[in-house]
Design an enzyme around this catalytic site. Sequence first.
Site, PDB file in Angstrom:
ATOM      1  CB  ALA A 218      -8.203   4.772  -8.353  1.00 51.99           C
ATOM      2  N   GLY A 219      -8.036   2.250 -10.491  1.00 48.78           N
ATOM      3  CA  GLY A 219      -7.903   1.886 -11.902  1.00 48.78           C
ATOM      4  C   GLY A 219      -7.000   2.790 -12.698  1.00 48.78           C
TER       5      GLY A 219
ATOM      6  CD  GLN B 294      -3.104   7.421  -8.217  1.00 49.46           C
ATOM      7  OE1 GLN B 294      -3.008   6.201  -8.076  1.00 49.46           O
ATOM      8  NE2 GLN B 294      -4.038   8.126  -7.621  1.00 49.46           N
TER       9      GLN B 294
ATOM     10  N   GLY C  45      -3.336   3.820 -11.115  1.00 45.41           N
ATOM     11  CA  GLY C  45      -1.933   3.726 -10.679  1.00 45.41           C
ATOM     12  C   GLY C  45      -1.283   2.408 -11.017  1.00 45.41           C
ATOM     13  NE  ARG C  46      -1.498  -0.585  -5.609  1.00 46.79           N
ATOM     14  CZ  ARG C  46      -1.787  -1.153  -4.448  1.00 46.79           C
ATOM     15  NH1 ARG C  46      -2.191  -2.412  -4.407  1.00 46.79           N
ATOM     16  NH2 ARG C  46      -1.683  -0.479  -3.323  1.00 46.79           N
TER      17      ARG C  46
ATOM     18  CG  ASP D  61      -2.016   1.024   1.151  1.00 45.37           C
ATOM     19  OD1 ASP D  61      -2.275   1.530   0.049  1.00 45.37           O
ATOM     20  OD2 ASP D  61      -2.629   1.322   2.193  1.00 45.37           O
TER      21      ASP D  61
ATOM     22  CB  CYS E 228      -5.320  -1.100  -8.848  1.00 47.81           C
ATOM     23  SG  CYS E 228      -5.374   0.452  -9.759  1.00 47.81           S
TER      24      CYS E 228
END
Length: 348
Positions: A281-282, A323, A284-285, A245, A279
Amino acid sequence: LQKSKLLTFVFHNLDLVILMVLILPRRGSNVSLVLDMSALGSVEPLSVAVVTPREAAAREYLLAAGRPLTRPQLRDIVVNTHKLHAEFAEIPMNFIDPKELDVPNHGTKNRYKTILPNPHSRVILKSKSCNDLLSSYINANYIRGYLGNEKAFIATQGPMVNTVNDFWQMAWQEEAPVIVMITKLKEKNEKCVLYWPEKRGIYGRVEVLVNSIRECEHYTARSLTLKCGNQTRVLQHYWYTSWPDHKTPDSTMPLLQLMEDVETDRRTAAAMGPVIVHCSAGIGRTGCFIATTIGCRQLQLEGVVDVLSITCRLRADRGGMIQTGEQYEFVHHALSLYEARLSAETGQ
């Protein structure tokens, strides 16, 4: 009266307005031009959509920016973190204003109120009623792949309690061969709900059956059968749980292994739709995984990689992809490791 003043200003200063358009800030510039109309008081917005100089400069940057890296340059850049972070800071986020989404009450289906799907590339669910815009709404975007091929991926948020049925409808509608999940269900706060069954579940019109489970060190792979009406389809689900995280992983190797497994499944699958990646929020990762996949393909076929251009293209399709500067750096490290493996295999 207010409109009259505004129009009078524009007509009497047409040369100034044209000059402002011609000298829009070029890509990479931090300079922006703002026409201050505050002296005229508040005026009602004109009905024609206006692109501000800042927005125009951002669009130009996302379309044109790039820095192809040869293999030696890629090896060098991963140790120059200051340069990478400075480059990342220049890339426009391309988030959208909620007013651009003409879907009443769409906020009820968004995990984060500021992370919204860019209108031009958003996935639209097929609805029984063309008047029910909310039932056709999902916070997801089509993402272009290597060489810009359309709909190679779908980037989306982690399903919520009230969007699980929408998620499975999208997976069925788009004929997705693979789902990639890169988040735990909870990391301080809820990141995603458990949206698949232990053995069998029905989600709206889609029935989901778990055929088998394969436990790996960093992720769990499930073979699923989807049923809708009298049709069935097999889909692979990967749940990557080793991403810490608010940080990036210490090693890029597990993500590369996941990418290779996903690509193998995609190539051999009967379904030819986009790979769904999410992920929480869809952006960053999810952005890291998609950018790494595209970058590896580019390295393999061209011997160079342009992470800046890849990131810009991702953000043109969905705002905020990759992000943070740390994630941008992580993608470069993943590609550097992949390049080292390619070099070892080819003896270059």
